[in-house]
Design an enzyme around this catalytic site. Sequence first.
Site, PDB file in Angstrom:
ATOM      1  N   GLU A  81       2.397   2.780   3.115  1.00  0.00           N
ATOM      2  CA  GLU A  81       3.597   2.229   3.736  1.00  0.00           C
ATOM      3  C   GLU A  81       4.878   2.818   3.156  1.00  0.00           C
ATOM      4  O   GLU A  81       5.967   2.479   3.608  1.00  0.00           O
ATOM      5  CB  GLU A  81       3.620   0.708   3.537  1.00  0.00           C
ATOM      6  N   ASP A 133       0.840  -1.197   0.000  1.00  0.00           N
ATOM      7  CA  ASP A 133       0.000   0.000   0.000  1.00  0.00           C
ATOM      8  C   ASP A 133       0.876   1.248   0.000  1.00  0.00           C
ATOM      9  O   ASP A 133       1.930   1.302   0.652  1.00  0.00           O
ATOM     10  CB  ASP A 133      -0.912  -0.006   1.226  1.00  0.00           C
ATOM     11  N   ASP A 136      -2.753  -3.615   4.059  1.00  0.00           N
ATOM     12  CA  ASP A 136      -1.470  -2.980   3.742  1.00  0.00           C
ATOM     13  C   ASP A 136      -0.643  -3.784   2.753  1.00  0.00           C
ATOM     14  O   ASP A 136       0.184  -3.210   2.038  1.00  0.00           O
ATOM     15  CB  ASP A 136      -0.660  -2.772   5.031  1.00  0.00           C
TER      16      ASP A 136
END
Length: 551
Positions: A277, A274, A307
Site C-alpha cells: 500500500e 502492508d 492489507d
Amino acid sequence: MAEPVRLGRKRPLPVCPNPLFVRWLTEWRDEAASRGRHTRFVFQKALRSLQRYPLPLRSGKEAKILQHFGDRLCRMLDEKLKQHLASGGDHAPSSPSGKKGASKGPPEQVQDSSMPVPTQPQAGSTSVGYWPAQNSGAREILLQLYREHLNSDGHSFLTKEELLQKCAQKTPRVVPGSSKPWPALRSLLHRNLILGTHRPARYALTPEGLELAQKLAEAEGLSTRHAGFRPEEHHGEDSAVPEALSEPGTTEGAVQQRPLELRPSEYRVLLCVDIGETRGAGHRPEMLRELQRLRVPHTVRKLHVGDFVWVAQETRPRDPERPGELVLDHIVERKRLDDLCSSIIDGRFREQKFRLKRCGLGHRVYLVEEHGSVHNLSLPESTLLQAVTNTQVIDGFFVKRTMDIKESAGYLALLTKGLERLYQGHTLRSRPWGAPGAAESEAKPSTNPLCSLLTFSDFNAEAVKNKAQSVREVFARQLMQVRGLSGEKAAAVVDRYSTPASLLAAYDACATAKEQEMLLSTIKCGRLQRNLGPALSRTLYQLYCSHSPLS
C-alpha cells in the site's frame, strides 16, 4: 618370473541400501498394473526416486524426504515393515542380510523410527571428529533439523526459508539473506551431515548428521521434553489421525515462544499497513499521507495476507528492538474497483478470500473503494455487485464501500479508535496457532473482545503463500481452479479423498462409467451440508479420467 597383472573391478557394485522397500514397491506396482489401476504410476515414480537415493532408510516416515512419497505411501511402508518384523524378519529395510556392518542386536529389538538412531561413521567420511562451534550457523542448522526429526507431526525436513526463519530466532548474526549463499549449509552438505532434495530444496539429516545432532542436543541439555515434542508412539492403525485442510498445525515457533501477557497499561494499539500500500512513483503515497494527517499511529510492514491489521504492541519491552506484539482479531482487505475486476478475471479473488478465512482472525473486512467510472472496466457493474454481495452473504465478510482513498483512510482511523476503546482495560494473552480463539469469537458474538490472540510473528509466518505444501494442500488448490468449485467444496472433496492417487483409485474401483461420473455427487459441502451435485462430479471425472484433450 613376475606374476601377470590381473585386471578386475576395483570397486564392488553398490549394494541396494533399501532392498525391502524396493521389493515391496515393485510388488505393489506390479499388482496395480495387473489390475489396470492408475496407482501403478505412483508406485513407479516412488520406486525410481528410492533407487536414486544412496542412503539407508529405517522407516517409512523417513522416506517422506524423497520425491513422490506422500503420507499414505509412507504409512503403507511402515505397516508392511511392522508385519515383516512380526513375522520373524531378521533385518531392517536398510540392512540387507549378509551386508557388512549390519546391526548385531537381536532382531526383536527394533528402535522406534521417530527416535534418533546412532550409526557408525563411514570410513573416510569428512564428518569424523567434526564438532561445530557454539552459536555457529552449522550447529543451529543441525539442532533445528533434529527438532524437526523428533516432531511427530513434522515432515523430517525443512526448506531453506524455514531454516533461515528458525535459526534467526537463535543466532541472527550468522543467518544470511534468503537470496545469499549460506556457507554453514554448504559445509554440512559437503560433510555429508545433511541431504538436500527437491526444488526448492528440502534439507534433512543423514544418519551421520543425526548421530552428531543427537550428541549436540545432549551437550546442550536438549531432550524431546525440552524441545516441546514427543516421540511418535505406534499404537497400530488407530494412531493415524487424518489432517484437516482448514486447521493448520501448531508451528514450532509457537511452541518454543514464552507466553506473552500484556496488561492494560503495557501496550498500545498500532495499525500495520502492508508494504504494497506504500508504493508510489517518487512521492509518499496518498494513503500514508492521509493516515498521518488523521494522526493514526501506524507502521509499514510486509503482510502475507490482508492489507491492514492491528497489533497490541508492548510499550516497555525487555528488548527494545523486538517488542512483543499480539494481532487483534480484525483484518482489512482493500480493493479498488479496477483491482477487484482484474482479480476476478485472473482468479485471485477467490484465492485471497480463501486465505483470509484461514488467517486465524475472526473479523474480516472487505473494503471496496470506488475508482473512476464503472463503465470503463472489463466486467459489467452487475458482476462486480454480485461478487461483493457474495463476499458478504456467503463468505461472511463485512463489506464497506468508500468513494475514494480519503474516505478509506477515514474509515481506518475510525476502526483504530474503536479498537482502542474496545480493548481498553483488558489483559491480552498470546495463544499458539490452531488453539481455540477466532473460531469462538465468530460463533458467539459478544461485546467483550477476544483477548486470546496470536503473536504477530506466528500470524505472518502461517500466512506465507509459497511455503512448503503437502500433497493434500496442492490437491485442494488444484480443485479450486475448476469453475464453480469453491474452497468449501474443495475441502469436502479432500476430506473424502486426500490425494489424487486415492481419487483415481476410487474411480478404478467403480464398475461403470456412469458410476464414475456420479462418484462425487453425494459429497456433503458447507455449513448447509448440500450435495456437490452431478454437474461438478461429472466435470471432475472428465478432468481426472479423460485420456484425450479436454474440449
